[in-house]
Each structure stands twice: as structure tokens, then as C-alpha cells.
Design a protein around this motif. Sequence first.
Motif, PDB file in Angstrom:
ATOM      1  N   THR A 137     149.702   2.351  74.212  1.00  0.00           N
ATOM      2  CA  THR A 137     148.339   2.805  74.482  1.00  0.00           C
ATOM      3  C   THR A 137     148.100   4.174  73.854  1.00  0.00           C
ATOM      4  O   THR A 137     149.003   5.009  73.792  1.00  0.00           O
ATOM      5  N   CYS A 140     147.500   7.383  77.795  1.00  0.00           N
ATOM      6  CA  CYS A 140     148.554   6.896  78.693  1.00  0.00           C
ATOM      7  C   CYS A 140     147.978   6.197  79.922  1.00  0.00           C
ATOM      8  O   CYS A 140     148.541   5.214  80.412  1.00  0.00           O
ATOM      9  N   GLN A 156     155.372   0.777  79.320  1.00  0.00           N
ATOM     10  CA  GLN A 156     154.316   1.469  78.581  1.00  0.00           C
ATOM     11  C   GLN A 156     154.904   2.532  77.660  1.00  0.00           C
ATOM     12  O   GLN A 156     155.821   3.268  78.033  1.00  0.00           O
ATOM     13  N   ASP A 158     153.519   5.511  74.536  1.00  0.00           N
ATOM     14  CA  ASP A 158     152.412   6.131  73.807  1.00  0.00           C
ATOM     15  C   ASP A 158     152.330   5.540  72.404  1.00  0.00           C
ATOM     16  O   ASP A 158     153.354   5.180  71.805  1.00  0.00           O
ATOM     17  N   CYS A 159     151.106   5.485  71.875  1.00  0.00           N
ATOM     18  CA  CYS A 159     150.896   4.959  70.530  1.00  0.00           C
ATOM     19  C   CYS A 159     150.093   5.951  69.695  1.00  0.00           C
ATOM     20  O   CYS A 159     149.142   6.561  70.183  1.00  0.00           O
ATOM     21  N   HIS A 304     144.730  11.692  79.696  1.00  0.00           N
ATOM     22  CA  HIS A 304     145.775  11.806  78.669  1.00  0.00           C
ATOM     23  C   HIS A 304     145.797  13.198  78.048  1.00  0.00           C
ATOM     24  O   HIS A 304     146.835  13.875  78.043  1.00  0.00           O
ATOM     25  N   ASP A 309     148.494  16.418  78.866  1.00  0.00           N
ATOM     26  CA  ASP A 309     148.970  17.178  77.706  1.00  0.00           C
ATOM     27  C   ASP A 309     148.383  18.580  77.594  1.00  0.00           C
ATOM     28  O   ASP A 309     148.768  19.333  76.699  1.00  0.00           O
ATOM     29  N   LEU A 354     157.592   7.962  67.948  1.00  0.00           N
ATOM     30  CA  LEU A 354     156.973   7.081  68.944  1.00  0.00           C
ATOM     31  C   LEU A 354     157.260   5.617  68.619  1.00  0.00           C
ATOM     32  O   LEU A 354     157.560   4.814  69.520  1.00  0.00           O
TER      33      LEU A 354
END
Length: 363
Positions: A137, A140, A156, A158-159, A304, A309, A354
Amino acid sequence: MNIHLIEKQKFTDKFIELIDYNYPDSSNIVYEYETGAGFECKKASCAKSITRLSDIDFSLLGEDDKFFVHAFYTTKTIRFIYRNIHRFKKYQLVLICWGADIYDARFALENHKFDFKLRFHEYLKRRIIKCCDIFMTFACADYEIITKYYGGHGKQFDCLYPSNANLELLDKLKNDYELEIGNSFRNNTFKILLGNSATKTNLHIQALDAMAKFSDEDIEIICPLSYGDKEYGKKVVDYGKSVFKEKFKPILDYMSTDDYSRLLNSVDVAVFNHNRQQGTGNIEILAYLGKKLYIRSDTTTWKHYVIRDGCKFFDAKLIEKMSFNDFISMKKDDVSINEEYFRKIWDINYVKSLWDKVMEYRG
């Protein structure tokens, strides 16, 4: 060999380059299919252009290999994956959520509860998601949507795709902009970017209403509407003109990546009133360029970037209560925090890390 299924979009060339240059051992093949948007398929040793999803060769998958589906919102993709769902008992299914795949149909059903075709596709989607091993995703907290509404329970990650942004150009534009401000070469008109496309999830009308009290200020509202729902885009233009007259400037034609970066650099404030994760590429560039950025605090994008972050964005839901000075002002420290964050995540080694995590995951 891992298999990737991805529709041809303006940003997919960079992803294919990432795979081609960083995984040269023939461990990945990317099947790229046309969507009618007019983008040409990338020529690379790891990429193969197809017109039918049935051309995918599942025999290339070995034990512990993965089948990556980059977005799964089209009827064609949903039905194809469902017909082959039995295969993923042996191989790992990875769903990469672009946003529309977990939001748009649900939103549509809120207004059209008896759309049986849409309900059927949502049923198929739930069956697919429940069988999925891995979700990637861009926000997140989109995983919360996947678990709550679709019963997903896979891992899951991160993308990120490699950014299309020309960092050298952005740095030059940023420096030129700062020189203009410092030397008072710039006129006093404040430019406000509104949204990123002609899609209803931008909630343009609501944002225009919130900013209507600024209509007598020296402003321009720049509104990109070059892709999406043309009929909806026309309604936005008509409404924007009715409230802000000649100060409302719609963008109706496609622009090159570099020209669009120049446009983004020319604005002072950006208002992304989306009610879902959307426009992250624009968000990244605007924040890096030091623009004050508004997004909604009730979105996964906010969770996110801001909550997890630590980016310094502002709540679009509070604009209607702000003075114009509060609306446009931003601390220099906040600008620096955003710039450093996006410089870090644009680094190709970070992006690759990632994808490495997902490639290496065995569950």
C-alpha cells in the motif's frame, strides 16, 4: 520467476526500469497491458506487452514465487484473478493497492445500492482479497480499509514506485523560486493549486466553498482537470468560475512531466481535499518544493504522512475557519522537514529496499 501484471500508465516505465536494472537475474517478468490511455509499453528485457490477460504464462511461476497484481479495480483484472484463484494456493498472491481498487466501488455503492454488477464485482474482490498473502500500500493505513471492508489478513508492506520527478529540475526550480521571493521579482498574487484530476473524490466544490471567503484576495486558483470524468470536470469549471470569476484557472490539457513540475513550482499553496488516498505523486513533489499542503485529516494519506512519518501537512477540513494569512503562512522548519523526508524516500536504493523486503518474504 515472479510475475507482475501492470496496466500501462505514465509512471510504469520507471518501475520496469527498477526491475530490469536491479533484478537482472531473470527472476521477474512484467506483463504490461494497454488500457486505451495512449501510453506506449516500455521495451525492456524483463517486460512483455500483452493485449489479453490470458496470454500470461503461469508455468513460469516456481515454488515460493509471487504473482504481483498492480491495481485490481478493472472488471477485466478482477475476473481474471478470480478465475485463477486456485493457483494461489501454491504461489503467493501480492495485491498492490493504487487506491481506486479499495475505495471507488464502495463509494459508488453508497449512492447506488442496487447496482448488482458492481456488487458482484465487490463480492469477487472480497474472495480474492481473503486469499491474498501480501498487500502493498502507498498509505500504510489503507491496510485498515482492506481488513475492515474486505476481510484481508495477509502481510502488509509499504509500496513506492520510482518517482517520475526530475530531481535536478526540481532543485533548480526551487532555487529560482527562492531567488524570486528574496529579490521581490515575484508579483504578489498567491497561487493555489486545487486537486489533481477531474474525479469526484477530489471534493472540489466543498473546497471551493471553504475558500470562497478569500475571493477578494489577490489569488489565482489553478485546478488540474485534464484527466478523469469530463462531465464532472465541466461542473467544477462552471462552479469555480461562478465563485472566483477570472481568478479560477482550470487546466484542461495534458502537460509533460517537466512542464507540470514547473506548474507545481509556481504555486504557493496546494489543497488536496480528497476523501481517500489519491494524488500521492503530486503531494510528494509539492512538499519537496516547499509548498504549503492541505490534505484531509480523516484520510489514510494523513495517517501515513503526518501521524506515522511526521510530515508537516495541514488539515483541509480547517480551511473554512482560517484567516487568509494563516491559510498561506508556513514555517521554514516545516519546509525543511518535508524536503528531507521526500529526498530520502525518492532515493532509488530506498525504493529498492521496499521491493527487496517483499521479494524475500516467505510468510
